[in-house]
Enzyme design. Structure first.
Site, PDB file in Angstrom:
ATOM      1  N   LYS A  96     -13.087  -3.430  -1.487  1.00  0.00           N
ATOM      2  CA  LYS A  96     -13.191  -3.360  -2.947  1.00  0.00           C
ATOM      3  C   LYS A  96     -14.535  -3.923  -3.384  1.00  0.00           C
ATOM      4  CE  LYS A  96      -8.246  -3.848  -3.890  1.00  0.00           C
ATOM      5  NZ  LYS A  96      -8.061  -2.564  -4.594  1.00  0.00           N
ATOM      6  N   ASP A 122      -0.824  -7.728  -5.741  1.00  0.00           N
ATOM      7  CA  ASP A 122      -0.498  -6.405  -5.229  1.00  0.00           C
ATOM      8  C   ASP A 122       0.865  -6.351  -4.551  1.00  0.00           C
ATOM      9  OD1 ASP A 122      -1.381  -3.802  -5.286  1.00  0.00           O
ATOM     10  OD2 ASP A 122      -2.428  -3.900  -3.376  1.00  0.00           O
ATOM     11  N   ARG A 136       0.601   3.314  -0.646  1.00  0.00           N
ATOM     12  CA  ARG A 136       1.416   4.494  -0.383  1.00  0.00           C
ATOM     13  C   ARG A 136       1.805   4.600   1.093  1.00  0.00           C
ATOM     14  NH1 ARG A 136      -3.133   8.271  -2.833  1.00  0.00           N
ATOM     15  NH2 ARG A 136      -3.351   6.320  -4.009  1.00  0.00           N
TER      16      ARG A 136
END
Length: 532
Positions: free
Chosen positions: A306, A317, A380
């Site tokens: 990031k 998160d 995901r």
């Protein structure tokens, strides 16, 4: 946590530090809300005018303090804005009542303003159990603060143990000069202590809010303390306390089981991943819900690191897993007649020589292969394994919760989460449940044309697709790992999960615990046979 009681006492004779009343925006100016009649009478019926003189309008979130009238045992009156008054010729309508969310927000604002107080009486509009529950929730959620790392090792130890005491143990901090203790006690006036429905509404508020505040504690914990193993340990402790069956798969068990998504994401960290299964079962239940939570205890982005300025809050998160954990425990505490299974997909996403790389192909628990194009699209991947694991039990519905995409924040802002589903009716049910409990949400589509963008030349699917509509692309990816014929919804809570601004209503700065109340409401609807 703030103690809640019901009281039929009259406000003037109640010993307390403050009396909290509601004021709304009427057609001709501020209107004193029902519940404060005795207070208004003590001001000779001129309280609305006094408040207007002091600048009050009744707007939502507005708070005005004034000395209590002569003869009151409480020294202070706190008038809190309820927003627009129900319609009527004089700006009020007793039949319409006040919206539950308006009561939650008002109670939350007042509870936060009364930090350091021993007791407050809440004389807000009460027209039944729903109002009592809303006021109770507002108080308990508004009084929350996270000081576990400011008052010495004991509070930090409470946070690490996940025993819910981090929100309670503030006295030591106050004595040490690190801040004031939260409001110690709140009496809800107009509530009937012997009425089963009133007592039940307050008990529900306590159970749900204690667990929601536990989720907030977890979200706010620093990642050096909340590793996947530590989170799993906290879940085990809570499960034992509330009669929930728990199973924890460590890295060895995950390897043996073929959980390539969770292992791939967690492979770059010295803190090895976990998959936690929490099973609440009711002997009379004939319906089964599965909740799946993304639990990235820290997200650096991995090899796709990031940029500067995007790492500081990435302890949040794991908010989806925290919400799932809290919801399962709350369902158990409420004794809901429904079977609920929670899946916590826990990993830390770090760059190292063992981290997954862009271009790697992972074989998931389902057997499908995924080409990893961006290691920062890791949520995901862990959810895919957990969704497939949940699908093997063929529940009546699966709901996953995740701080999944920045794209959802661009679409819906920082206070609203997106709802996607493989069934339009179920998506509507989830959306309406969220709105009912006061968690802003919005139904989002899963456009089929976006699926093609995830086609991979070397694997069954890639973990990235078109940049535009990235939140929807992520939803389409997750859909690939839901068992055939199983109803499923995806909540992308990236916006409201962590509040980087100032507190508002009953929402604190930091972890919010969003989606907990929506999941609990879905469990209640299922237990009542109203899930749809």
């Amino acid at each position: 946590m703030t103690a809640l009681t019901l009281s039929t006492a009259a406000a003037p004779g109640l010993r307390a530090d403050a009396i909290v009343i509601g004021v709304a925006k009427g057609a001709q100016g501020p209107v004193v809300a029902p519940g404060a009649e005795a207070v208004d009478k003590a001001y000779d019926g001129k309280l609305a005018g006094i408040l207007e003189t002091l600048g009050a309008s009744g707007a939502e979130g507005e708070l005005t303090k004034l000395p209590a009238p002569a003869g009151f045992k409480a020294p202070l009156v706190v008038a809190v804005g309820l927003g627009a008054a129900p319609d009527g010729p004089d700006g009020t309508d007793a039949d319409a009542g006040y919206d539950a969310e308006a009561l939650r927000k008002a109670a939350g604002v007042a509870a936060r303003a009364l930090t350091g107080s021993r007791k407050a009486a809440f004389a807000l509009p009460v027209d039944g159990p729903g109002a009592i529950g809303a006021i109770g929730e507002g108080v308990l959620l508004g009084a929350y603060s996270f000081d576990a790392y400011k008052g010495g090792a004991q509070d930090a130890g409470n946070a690490k143990a996940g025993n819910g005491k981090a929100a309670n143990a503030k006295a030591a901090n106050a004595k040490a000069g690190n801040g004031k203790a939260p409001l110690a006690e709140a009496a809800v006036l107009g509530g009937k202590p012997r009425d089963a429905a009133h007592k039940g509404a307050l008990a529900r508020a306590v159970a749900v809010c204690e667990e929601l505040n536990r989720a907030r504690d977890l979200i706010n914990m620093p990642p050096n303390d909340l590793t996947p193993a530590a989170f799993a340990g906290i879940a085990q402790t809570a499960a034992k306390e509330h009669g929930i069956k728990v199973q924890v798969l460590d890295d060895k068990a995950l390897t043996k089981g073929g959980y390539g998504g969770i292992l791939g994401v967690g492979g770059g960290s010295a803190a090895t991943p976990r998959l936690v299964k929490l099973s609440y079962r009711h002997p009379k239940a004939d319906k089964h819900l599965a909740f799946v939570g993304k639990g990235i205890t820290y997200d650096s982005g991995g090899i796709s690191l990031k940029p500067a300025g995007h790492n500081e809050t990435m302890k949040c998160d794991m908010s989806g897993a925290a919400a799932v954990f809290a919801a399962v425990v709350a369902a158990a505490r409420l004794g809901l007649e429904v079977n609920v299974t929670g899946w916590l997909a826990l990993a830390e996403n770090m760059p190292s020589g063992t981290a997954v790389r862009p271009g790697d192909v992972l074989r998931m628990y389902s057997g499908k292969t995924v080409e990893v194009l961006n290691t920062d699209a890791e949520g995901r991947l862990v959810l895919a394994d957990a969704l497939w694991a949940a699908s093997q039990e063929t529940p009546d519905a699966i709901v996953d919760v995740a701080t999944l995409t920045g794209a959802m924040m661009l679409a819906l802002g920082s206070r609203t989460f997106g709802v996607m589903a493989n069934d339009d009716a179920f998506r509507t049910t989830v959306y309406e449940a969220a709105e009912e409990v006061g968690e802003p949400a919005w139904p989002m589509p899963l456009p089929e044309h976006l699926r093609k963008g995830m086609d991979s030349p070397v694997a069954d699917i890639a973990n990235m697709g078109e940049r535009m509509g990235g939140g929807l692309v992520a939803g389409l990816f997750l859909r690939e790992f839901v068992g055939e014929g199983i109803t499923w919804a995806h909540l992308d809570i990236a916006g409201p999960a962590f509040n980087e601004g100032g507190p508002f209503g009953y929402t604190p700065k930091g972890g919010t615990g969003t989606a907990v109340r929506t999941l609990v409401r879905l469990a209640e609807l299922t237990a009542a046979g109203d899930l749809g």
